[in-house]
Scaffold this active site. Sequence first.
Site, PDB file in Angstrom:
ATOM      1  CD  GLU A 308       0.141  -1.381   3.161  1.00 59.95           C
ATOM      2  OE1 GLU A 308       0.291  -2.333   2.364  1.00 59.95           O
ATOM      3  OE2 GLU A 308       0.268  -1.493   4.391  1.00 59.95           O
ATOM      4  CG  HIS A 332      -5.832  -5.658   1.233  1.00 62.13           C
ATOM      5  ND1 HIS A 332      -6.317  -6.320   2.341  1.00 62.13           N
ATOM      6  CD2 HIS A 332      -4.555  -5.324   1.534  1.00 62.13           C
ATOM      7  CE1 HIS A 332      -5.377  -6.387   3.265  1.00 62.13           C
ATOM      8  NE2 HIS A 332      -4.291  -5.795   2.802  1.00 62.13           N
ATOM      9  CD  GLU A 333      -2.227  -3.979  -0.962  1.00 62.17           C
ATOM     10  OE1 GLU A 333      -1.866  -3.252  -0.021  1.00 62.17           O
ATOM     11  OE2 GLU A 333      -2.177  -5.227  -0.893  1.00 62.17           O
ATOM     12  CG  HIS A 336      -3.350  -1.114   3.678  1.00 63.77           C
ATOM     13  ND1 HIS A 336      -3.362  -1.351   5.029  1.00 63.77           N
ATOM     14  CD2 HIS A 336      -3.055  -2.304   3.094  1.00 63.77           C
ATOM     15  CE1 HIS A 336      -3.079  -2.647   5.249  1.00 63.77           C
ATOM     16  NE2 HIS A 336      -2.896  -3.243   4.083  1.00 63.77           N
ATOM     17  CD  GLU A 355      -1.746  -5.731   6.335  1.00 64.26           C
ATOM     18  OE1 GLU A 355      -2.698  -5.864   5.537  1.00 64.26           O
ATOM     19  OE2 GLU A 355      -0.706  -5.104   6.040  1.00 64.26           O
ATOM     20  CG  ASP A 406       7.637  -6.126  21.923  1.00 63.46           C
ATOM     21  OD1 ASP A 406       7.135  -6.089  20.792  1.00 63.46           O
ATOM     22  OD2 ASP A 406       8.024  -5.111  22.530  1.00 63.46           O
ATOM     23  CE1 TYR A 417      -1.965 -10.012   6.657  1.00 63.29           C
ATOM     24  CE2 TYR A 417      -3.234  -8.938   4.950  1.00 63.29           C
ATOM     25  CZ  TYR A 417      -2.027  -9.220   5.530  1.00 63.29           C
ATOM     26  OH  TYR A 417      -0.870  -8.693   5.000  1.00 63.29           O
TER      27      TYR A 417
HETATM   28  N1  BES Z   1       0.903  -4.513   3.730  1.00 67.21           N
HETATM   29  C1  BES Z   1       0.661  -5.787   3.165  1.00 67.21           C
HETATM   30  C2  BES Z   1       1.899  -6.486   2.719  1.00 67.21           C
HETATM   31  C3  BES Z   1       2.892  -6.747   3.835  1.00 67.21           C
HETATM   32  C4  BES Z   1       2.472  -7.212   5.065  1.00 67.21           C
HETATM   33  C5  BES Z   1       4.236  -6.543   3.613  1.00 67.21           C
HETATM   34  C6  BES Z   1       3.406  -7.433   6.083  1.00 67.21           C
HETATM   35  C7  BES Z   1       5.151  -6.763   4.617  1.00 67.21           C
HETATM   36  C8  BES Z   1       4.750  -7.204   5.862  1.00 67.21           C
HETATM   37  C9  BES Z   1      -0.316  -5.704   2.004  1.00 67.21           C
HETATM   38  O1  BES Z   1      -1.299  -4.736   2.157  1.00 67.21           O
HETATM   39  C10 BES Z   1      -1.047  -7.015   1.935  1.00 67.21           C
HETATM   40  O2  BES Z   1      -1.693  -7.338   2.875  1.00 67.21           O
HETATM   41  N2  BES Z   1      -0.940  -7.714   0.830  1.00 67.21           N
HETATM   42  C11 BES Z   1      -1.648  -8.956   0.627  1.00 67.21           C
HETATM   43  C12 BES Z   1      -2.914  -8.634  -0.140  1.00 67.21           C
HETATM   44  C13 BES Z   1      -4.104  -9.510   0.129  1.00 67.21           C
HETATM   45  C14 BES Z   1      -4.445  -9.694   1.561  1.00 67.21           C
HETATM   46  C15 BES Z   1      -5.296  -8.986  -0.649  1.00 67.21           C
HETATM   47  C16 BES Z   1      -0.736  -9.875  -0.153  1.00 67.21           C
HETATM   48  O3  BES Z   1       0.359  -9.445  -0.529  1.00 67.21           O
HETATM   49  O4  BES Z   1      -1.073 -11.013  -0.383  1.00 67.21           O
HETATM   50 ZN    ZN Z   2      -2.585  -5.281   3.717  1.00 63.22          ZN
END
Ligand code: BES
Ligand code: ZN
Length: 636
Positions: A308, A332-333, A336, A355, A406, A417
């Site tokens: 995103e 999704h993106e 964000h 997420e 942590d 998610y």
């Molecule tokens: N922000 C995430 C990708 C991400 C998460 C990168 C954690 C590094 C660490 C992105 O928005 C995402 O969730 N992408 C998913 C999309 C899907 C849930 C529609 C993906 O890449 O599969």
């Molecule tokens: Zn995401």
Amino acid sequence: MRRIIPAISLLLASTACTTSGVAVAPETREPTMIAPILTTPDALDASTYAKPQEARVTHVALDLALDFDAKRVGGTAALDILAAPNASEVVLDALGLEILRVTDGKGRELGWRMGASEGEKGAPLTIDLVDAAGARTDHVEIQYRAGADAEALQWLRPEQTAGKVHPYLFSQGQAILNRSWIPTQDSPGIRQTWEARITAPKPLDVVMSGIIQGEPEDLGDGRRAFRFVMDKPVAPYLIAIAAGDIDFAPVGSRTGVWAEPATLARARAEVGDTEEMVEAAEALYGPYRWGRYDMIVLPPAFPYGGMENPVMTFLTPTFIAGDRSNNGLVAHELAHSWSGNLVTNAVWGDSWLNEGVTSYFENRIVEAVYGSKRAKQEVALDYMAILETLDEVGRDAPGTALHQPDGTESAGSAIIYNKGAAFLRTLEKETGRERFDAWLRQWFDKHAFQPATSDMIYADLKANLAGSDAEAERLKLKEWIYSPGLPDNVAKPDPAAFATVDAASAAYAKDGTRPVGWETWTSAERQRFLKNLPRKLDAAELAQLDERLGLSASGNNEELFLWLELAMTNRYQPAVPQVEKFLGHVGRTKFVRPLFQALWNQSDWGRPIAKRIYAETRETYHSVTQGAVDRLMAKE
Ligand code: BES
Ligand code: ZN
């Protein structure tokens, strides 16, 4: 009791004029907002060396050259610092950076020290704010070079692109990779405005997660300079760059897509609903505050489905199916832009705030643009994934809580998610859509351009959605956020969502009946059927399935992936060449890791195949994907 009212650091003025002006002359810059930092214990980021209450970066100005031969970036990072009166140094995060010289921007040398490195966290880079003559500065300029294997960056050879002629570069900053190419305080709770001047060899174009300023400047030496500005304070993991032989196609008045020329038409067709999605998102939760919403469809080595990056979402080309069926990714993106980019998890242990909220929001956009049937089916698929994870790791596993203190390791994306989204869906069902939507909108508005924690959303839900202790109790707010497992008030998916498919699955399981209507099914329905299939199938059954349903010829990579995974789980030799081909150009971790895992699980049969393929493909993957596969192969 832990304090849940965020203490906003007193260090911070509400507005201030940032100084440096590499790309934009200071006098022409709008005064920019300085975002507050949180100082409560739950907002303490263990992944940074920064001590933002003593000295924090408020603005980053990059002046960098892309060197495609050496596969290095280098140049200057000029940082504006807001320091407490008695602070004498600022601590940054650095991962493999080569520091050449640090000055105060007026030519006076500043002392600096690189501390010991601790794995992926990198090392603290401490810079003196007082020079040898005793003069204090709030501006530091770092001349540096990123390491040759900077974890955030992937340099693609021409063969790894669609055009096969020019090299390509992209970055992936989340979660803590940007410290490998930008010396700054790499913590999601320390928001910074930024600007950049980037030079690249012709004919490559450069895009970033900021607004481009004018036309590129021809430098006369075969290179051009591109300038970008992000005038809103963002978490530094959101600074991103891509460069390659790319073109742009508009979608709507404020939306468009970049891609290689060979991919652009397919990319443009797939994202054709984006303007409508932005409108749907705004109607739900308030104005889109970032100006443009552009996307770039990257080469297939990109390690995620999407990222995103503000004003420039990064996308894998593997989502292109020809029928927009994987466009939940774009929703999704885009979502964000509110959950994640506007209101940001202060610590990575609260990434469900990014997420989970986004996954809920994504589904609301899908419902608005594609209708409730598709939205409900996607909810049902997500719900199945939660149950699978809970069965696998146990309902009392600490990693199944939304808030991850942590030291705990999340049980994965089905929790962060899907359980996160299920929480909000439950609240929506229990309180009514109207009330819930008003609550979520005020959450975004109130915390716009600021970090947030689980404790903060809990307090806000209690005060502004529940309204009473009894109602908070009834909604099980605390259990949802802090306890493992799945609270029993969870909103269940619509049992009718997959009624037809599940009947077809039962018929197939009974006597191998071919699913009726497969050709007309939605992608979600096909994925449901493939996930419902018995996990153990023999070669004859797999051959028949492939023949009847055309699985290995599917143009939808989500479906193709499920087929290939099933085939490898069952040692189905005829599919091995296709798996090898797929893994040879796709670097998306979500596909690559499970395929290698499926092979790895078939020890005597699959491990030699996995090792042979990985020996060829490892160097074609981003460090994120390499790390994931390295780890699974390190296990017995
Ligand atoms: N922000 C995430 C990708 C991400 C998460 C990168 C954690 C590094 C660490 C992105 O928005 C995402 O969730 N992408 C998913 C999309 C899907 C849930 C529609 C993906 O890449 O599969
Ligand atoms: Zn995401």
